[in-house]
Scaffold this active site. Sequence first.
Site, PDB file in Angstrom:
ATOM      1  N   SER A  24       0.844  -1.387  -0.084  1.00 38.39           N
ATOM      2  CA  SER A  24      -0.014  -0.077   0.126  1.00 38.39           C
ATOM      3  C   SER A  24       0.958   1.347   0.118  1.00 38.39           C
ATOM      4  CB  SER A  24      -0.859   0.185   1.125  1.00 38.39           C
ATOM      5  OG  SER A  24      -0.091  -0.128   2.377  1.00 38.39           O
ATOM      6  N   ASP A 197      -0.342   7.428  10.260  1.00 34.52           N
ATOM      7  CA  ASP A 197      -1.273   6.594  11.129  1.00 34.52           C
ATOM      8  C   ASP A 197      -0.490   5.546  11.766  1.00 34.52           C
ATOM      9  OD1 ASP A 197      -0.596   4.772   8.891  1.00 34.52           O
ATOM     10  OD2 ASP A 197      -2.721   4.176   8.408  1.00 34.52           O
ATOM     11  N   HIS A 200       1.647   3.981   7.445  1.00 30.78           N
ATOM     12  CA  HIS A 200       1.695   4.643   6.206  1.00 30.78           C
ATOM     13  C   HIS A 200       2.421   5.880   6.125  1.00 30.78           C
ATOM     14  CE1 HIS A 200      -1.676   1.594   5.937  1.00 30.78           C
ATOM     15  NE2 HIS A 200      -0.875   1.370   4.891  1.00 30.78           N
TER      16      HIS A 200
END
Length: 244
Positions: A24, A197, A200
């Site tokens: 991601s 967070d 990320h």
Amino acid sequence: MALAEAGARGRLLLWPRVVLFGDSITEFSFQENGWGAFLAERLVRKCDVVNRGLSGYNTRWAKLILPRLISKSAGAESTVAVTIFFGANDSALKADLNPKQHVPLEEYAANLKSMIQYLKSVDITEDRIILITPPPLQESAWEKECLAKGDKLNRRNATTGEYAQACVQVARDCGTDVLDLWTLMQKNQDFSSYLSDGLHLSTKGNSFLAAQLWSRLDKKLSALPWLLPYWRDVDHTNPEASLL
């Protein structure tokens, strides 16, 4: 001049490509202020930057997909650089906390080596490969994210560090470049500002990674020519002479 005639006279323009392969943190890299978008902007007249980030994926899955993304018949010849950026999911804690994403440390290292060996088998040499370690984990922030989903904390920074060290060792063993994000980000003692967070990247983290990666990529790609002449250099009285 008809378009068909122009096409016949001029060679097909093929942009070289840089492939960003990861989880991601790579998938999100084309968002506003993302590190992938930064690279794409810098390289726009030299090569395409192709985002092959897959949110939630680990190296066990990635090594199966890589031959479907790059092969001798599909893209290997034009690929001038590849980043391999996995580990944030592989290093998830095992047992009942995150068995789906967790990959044991030794297997993680073996998977990275397998991907490098595959790329070399399709003539993408080690000097065109850059491994990126997972970034550090800010546990308190990530724990809030987990609790909000009804889960327990499923990652630890010290564990992520073991995977980062393994990634660095694979790069040494295989002769590739490596960007040790886990270590570099923690040189600034409060590394939490690099993360949105706890896991990320934040805008600051994206900028940090972009700058670190650019210093490595620029050396590899500086010799690439600009594609098509600067507009002021086009002969407007005879554009065919400049453009075909």
